[in-house]
Design an enzyme around this catalytic site. Sequence first.
Site: not given
Length: 617
Positions: A2, A27, A77, A103-104, A486, A490, A493, A509, A612
């Site tokens: 929010c 946001r 939201w 918010n929250g 992952e 990271k 990247e 192996h 992105k």
Amino acid sequence: MCGIVGYVGPRPVLPILIEGLRKLEYRGYDSAGVALISGGELDLRRSAGKLSKLEDVIALKPFPANVSHYGMGHTRWATHGRPTEENAHPHRDCKGRIVVVHNGIIENYLELKRELIAEGHKFVTETDTEVVAHLLEKESRGDGLLAATRRALKRLRGLFALVLLSADDPDQIIAVRNGPPVVAGIGDGEYFIASDVPAILAHTRDVVFLNDEEVAIITPTGARFEDFNGVEHKRDTQRITWDPVMAEKAGYKHFMLKEIHEQPWAVRETVLGRASAETGRVYLSEMALDEAALREIDRVIILACGTSWHSGLVGKFLIEELARLPVEVDYGSEYRYRDPIADKNTLAIVITQSGETADTLAALREAKSKGAKSIAICNVVGSMATREADGTVYTHAGPEIGVASTKAFTTQLVALQLLAVHLAQARGTIKTERAKALLDGLDLLPVLIENALKVDAHIQEIAKRFSPCSDFLYLGRGINYPIALEGALKLKEISYIHAEGYPAGEMKHGPIALIDENMPVVALVPNDLVFEKMIGNIQEAKARGGSVIVVTTTSKKDALGDVLGHKDELIVVPDTDPLLTPVLMVVPLQLLSYHIALRRGCDVDQPRNLAKSVTVE
């Protein structure tokens, strides 16, 4: 995520509020509203949809000319309750004298709501926020809004930011921080409140970032700060020198670091409103596929690219274990270049942060052309993937600006968890007790992630030691093998270090030939069925001279301490259900890649050669 804006000062308030809300549109939101004071009375305008809809509402019903020069605005939201005008903020008490934006989450709102209804309060929305307005009304004893706020805060549980107005306390705005960010802006005879700096940067660069459990009281004569018990704080302002793009970082050095630290909130937003702790049921409102359609499925294919493909690999474990369906995970960039097998009983799940990834969209269309049902897991409302799929599970991560995905990845894991339970319930393959346990675990995840983030200082020391290395090996087993992939991605990247992720059992192996004193091995060793197997893999790496960086859970800290030597490092995250461990295991790996890249002088947010959103093949 929010957006909040408040203003007290000599200028007309409405343009400042609308402009500030527009600066917070990045946001994400689905409704908006403003509250002003007109002739000593509260006056609201609200609308579902974008700010342009709110402006249309205001144009049709303008505020009176005698509006005073203070007020507040909000973009929401939806979490508790649908995105409707009724549920849009701000919210009022029964008398229409107190108004609040939020918010929250108010975690005990149902308990408070039942109490307040029993006392005669009338609720008109589905939100948890409205509870605050009625609680303030109850706690009002003629000694002002601030005193009522102090009493009300003792009753509220959760993580929340509040901004409050009362028609009986003119020219005063009260802001509360208990988790979500709040910033106070100090201008020349005018004062601001916002959830993020961009909303007020056009008016002032002197700000105070509220601490947790802190209250700001702003009036035309100044701003003061106190804790929840009323003890006043002396706060110095900070001079913001950022440009508008920098301001969006909220004080963090990079977007990536900010987004890593936003993960507790992103996970909470993704879970909210979708699961009942009482019944153990999952509710996915954006799904066009009903339970009858889901019961017809006999096979699942997950289509994704990059980090989203790694979340898909975790999804395979979740869906196979809970829904007892065979799952195949395919690269979106490869799927349509063969003649894949799919039919009306196949469910294609596409995972894409942006909803516009060209390869993933092409894979979705290929699966649909063969008759497959489809679901998109996506972070962008109204994107192409969400329009073309039969159903959507949104990841409410908010905008992710750093190219290397962090919070989008963890929210994808959470969305897959919800989807797996939903599929299992439709197919009757999960017991209510098991579903409740998993949903309880999801509710606790934000707090556990907060605790996992506390390893940051330790990881900075590890990064200092290992940043000169040119190669890393990441090892994991079972559901955490994709997290090894992952973690390696990271590091590649953003630091440009060669790194590989492997199932730990595969190390002997081939990759074991690479291990020596110059190659650190990152091992993911949670408390699960393969813990002892991972101990054996660690010993194999140590026997070849490798230094081991172990990520484990609290309950296994002592056992790992007995295994590791002075060359090794131990990182501890909280315990959780084994199916949820990937969310916690990845957090220190994100921080490790960030701090190594930072020490190597790399462009963390915009690594070379990467975009992105990959919208071309």
